[in-house]
Design an enzyme around this catalytic site. Structure first.
Site, PDB file in Angstrom:
ATOM      1  N   ASP A  76     -11.595 -16.805  -6.710  1.00 40.79           N
ATOM      2  CA  ASP A  76     -12.072 -15.117  -6.093  1.00 40.79           C
ATOM      3  C   ASP A  76     -12.027 -15.468  -5.140  1.00 40.79           C
ATOM      4  O   ASP A  76     -13.446 -16.031  -3.814  1.00 40.79           O
ATOM      5  CB  ASP A  76     -13.853 -15.290  -6.715  1.00 40.79           C
ATOM      6  CG  ASP A  76     -15.059 -14.449  -6.543  1.00 40.79           C
ATOM      7  OD1 ASP A  76     -14.362 -13.812  -5.910  1.00 40.79           O
ATOM      8  OD2 ASP A  76     -15.975 -14.298  -6.308  1.00 40.79           O
ATOM      9  N   ASN A 105      -2.963  -9.887  -3.167  1.00 37.66           N
ATOM     10  CA  ASN A 105      -3.093  -8.314  -3.868  1.00 37.66           C
ATOM     11  C   ASN A 105      -4.614  -8.326  -4.294  1.00 37.66           C
ATOM     12  O   ASN A 105      -4.642  -6.732  -4.436  1.00 37.66           O
ATOM     13  CB  ASN A 105      -1.806  -8.339  -4.978  1.00 37.66           C
ATOM     14  CG  ASN A 105      -2.278  -7.293  -6.308  1.00 37.66           C
ATOM     15  OD1 ASN A 105      -1.396  -6.383  -6.147  1.00 37.66           O
ATOM     16  ND2 ASN A 105      -3.020  -8.153  -7.130  1.00 37.66           N
ATOM     17  N   TYR A 210     -11.494   3.209   1.604  1.00 35.62           N
ATOM     18  CA  TYR A 210     -10.444   2.344   0.788  1.00 35.62           C
ATOM     19  C   TYR A 210      -9.377   1.977   2.209  1.00 35.62           C
ATOM     20  O   TYR A 210      -8.304   1.156   2.565  1.00 35.62           O
ATOM     21  CB  TYR A 210      -9.525   3.030  -0.351  1.00 35.62           C
ATOM     22  CG  TYR A 210      -8.511   2.179  -0.657  1.00 35.62           C
ATOM     23  CD1 TYR A 210      -8.978   0.868  -1.873  1.00 35.62           C
ATOM     24  CD2 TYR A 210      -7.197   2.371  -0.556  1.00 35.62           C
ATOM     25  CE1 TYR A 210      -7.880   0.582  -2.063  1.00 35.62           C
ATOM     26  CE2 TYR A 210      -6.054   1.834  -1.629  1.00 35.62           C
ATOM     27  CZ  TYR A 210      -6.765   0.891  -1.958  1.00 35.62           C
ATOM     28  OH  TYR A 210      -5.827   0.061  -2.434  1.00 35.62           O
ATOM     29  N   VAL A 212      -9.189   3.108   5.704  1.00 36.55           N
ATOM     30  CA  VAL A 212      -9.997   2.552   6.592  1.00 36.55           C
ATOM     31  C   VAL A 212      -9.818   0.668   6.429  1.00 36.55           C
ATOM     32  O   VAL A 212      -9.068   0.189   7.079  1.00 36.55           O
ATOM     33  CB  VAL A 212     -11.301   2.545   7.322  1.00 36.55           C
ATOM     34  CG1 VAL A 212     -11.663   2.232   8.502  1.00 36.55           C
ATOM     35  CG2 VAL A 212     -11.404   4.433   7.309  1.00 36.55           C
ATOM     36  N   LYS A 214      -7.828  -0.555   4.191  1.00 37.97           N
ATOM     37  CA  LYS A 214      -6.395  -0.882   4.162  1.00 37.97           C
ATOM     38  C   LYS A 214      -5.791  -1.276   5.799  1.00 37.97           C
ATOM     39  O   LYS A 214      -4.634  -1.467   6.551  1.00 37.97           O
ATOM     40  CB  LYS A 214      -5.710  -0.113   3.552  1.00 37.97           C
ATOM     41  CG  LYS A 214      -6.201   0.126   2.035  1.00 37.97           C
ATOM     42  CD  LYS A 214      -5.712  -2.165   1.734  1.00 37.97           C
ATOM     43  CE  LYS A 214      -5.938  -2.277  -0.138  1.00 37.97           C
ATOM     44  NZ  LYS A 214      -4.897  -3.408  -0.060  1.00 37.97           N
ATOM     45  N   VAL A 245       1.822   3.345  -7.473  1.00 34.21           N
ATOM     46  CA  VAL A 245       1.302   3.415  -8.936  1.00 34.21           C
ATOM     47  C   VAL A 245       0.614   3.473  -9.932  1.00 34.21           C
ATOM     48  O   VAL A 245      -0.452   3.321  -9.568  1.00 34.21           O
ATOM     49  CB  VAL A 245       1.806   1.765  -8.549  1.00 34.21           C
ATOM     50  CG1 VAL A 245       1.751   0.839  -9.869  1.00 34.21           C
ATOM     51  CG2 VAL A 245       2.642   1.255  -7.965  1.00 34.21           C
ATOM     52  N   THR A 247      -1.890   2.785 -12.051  1.00 35.28           N
ATOM     53  CA  THR A 247      -2.698   1.088 -12.166  1.00 35.28           C
ATOM     54  C   THR A 247      -4.184   1.316 -12.882  1.00 35.28           C
ATOM     55  O   THR A 247      -4.702   2.301 -12.697  1.00 35.28           O
ATOM     56  CB  THR A 247      -2.860   0.538 -11.292  1.00 35.28           C
ATOM     57  OG1 THR A 247      -3.385   0.923 -10.206  1.00 35.28           O
ATOM     58  CG2 THR A 247      -1.626  -0.076 -10.179  1.00 35.28           C
TER      59      THR A 247
END
Length: 266
Positions: A76, A105, A210, A212, A214, A245, A247
Site C-alpha cells: 500500500d 504506476n 490530477y 497538477v 502528475k 488508455v 481503464t
C-alpha cells in the site's frame, strides 16, 4: 539471498496499465527477470498474479526458458509502514541493493459512489495530490537507496500535465535547476490550500487536481535526475505518458488498450 536475476517492481499492478506492464515485463526474453506484482488489496493482487502466471505458462517458450518469475507482494503505497515492510523484504531476499526497476504506476482519481469526481474542491484536490504525487515520491524515497547499478525509476504521468496549464511563475519554477523537494512539496500543498480558499487561479494553478499532481511527478523525476547525476550507480529517472488508455479511470471510449499503453513505460 536470492539469485542474480534483475528485479522489477510495479506498484498498483493488479489491473489496468500496471497489470499490462507487469505482463510485458514477465513475457520479455531479453534478460532473466523477477517481477514483483504489488497491490494494496491482497485478494485483487493474488487474482492478478494467478491470471498472469497462467498466461506465462500458456506463452511458454521464451519467458519460461529465460527463467522469468512472477512474484506477488502486498504493498500500500499510501502507508509508509507497508512501504518499509516491502523494502525490508526485498533487502532480506535480494540484498541491500535489491531493485533494478521501479515502476510507479499506483494512483488514480477520486471517486464518490463509484463515479469519478470531476469538480475541483479542496477535498478532491487533497486526495488527488496525495494519491498521485506524495505516494510515488515516498515510495521512490525509500527505494532509491536500494537501487542497483543502472537502476531505472519510471513514473506514469499524463499529457495533461504540461507546463501550458500553469501561468505566472510556476512553469519557470517547476523546471528550475534550483527546485528542491521541499519546494516541490510547497507547490503541491499550496495548490490544495489555494483550492480551499478559491485562489488557485491567482497563483497560476489550473482547476485540474490530477494534472497538477502528475506535473509534480514530472518535476520530481527531473529533479532526481539532477540530484543523482554524480551517483556512480548511473540511475535513470523517467516520467512517461501511456496515452489515452481504456481503464476503469478513463472509461470505455479511450482508443488504446492497456497493453498498448504499457509499451512506452516498458
Amino acid at each position: 539471498m536470492d539469485d542474480d536475476r534483475l528485479v522489477a517492481v510495479v506498484t498498483g499492478a493488479n489491473r489496468g496499465i500496471g497489470k499490462a506492464i507487469t505482463q510485458q515485463l514477465l513475457l520479455q526474453s531479453s534478460k532473466p527477470l523477477i517481477v514483483y506484482l504489488t497491490a494494496r488489496v491482497v485478494d485483487r493482487g493474488q487474482r492478478a498474479f494467478d491470471e498472469l502466471r497462467r498466461e506465462q505458462l500458456r506463452a511458454g517458450s521464451n519467458a519460461l526458458r529465460q527463467n522469468n518469475e512472477l512474484r506477488f507482494h502486498q504493498l500500500d503505497v499510501s502507508d509508509e509502514q507497508s512501504i518499509r515492510a516491502f523494502i525490508d523484504y526485498l533487502t532480506l531476499v535480494h540484498g541491500n541493493h535489491s531493485i533494478d526497476v521501479l515502476v510507479n504506476n499506483a494512483g488514480g482519481v477520486v471517486r464518490q459512489n463509484d463515479h469519478i469526481v470531476r469538480t475541483c474542491d479542496a477535498d478532491t484536490a487533497a486526495q488527488c495530490v496525495q494519491m498521485n504525487y506524495f505516494t510515488a515520491v515516498n515510495m521512490t524515497t525509500w527505494a532509491v537507496p536500494h537501487m542497483r547499478r543502472h537502476g531505472r525509476v519510471v513514473f506514469l504521468v499524463t499529457a495533461l500535465a504540461h507546463l501550458g496549464i500553469f501561468s505566472g511563475d510556476l512553469p519557470r519554477v517547476l523546471t528550475s535547476d534550483e527546485l528542491t523537494l521541499a519546494g516541490l512539496h510547497i507547490i503541491e500543498n499550496g495548490f490544495v490550500s489555494s483550492v480551499g480558499k478559491g485562489t488557485y487561479a491567482a497563483y497560476g494553478f489550473p482547476p485540474m487536481p490530477y494534472a497538477v499532481a502528475k506535473a509534480g511527478l514530472i518535476a520530481y523525476a527531473r529533479m532526481m535526475a539532477r540530484i543523482t547525476a554524480s551517483d556512480p550507480r548511473g540511475l535513470l529517472f523517467a516520467s512517461v505518458c501511456p496515452g489515452y488508455v481504456k481503464t476503469d479511470m478513463t472509461g470505455p471510449y479511450a482508443p488504446l488498450t492497456p497493453e498498448q499503453g504499457a509499451e512506452t513505460p516498458v
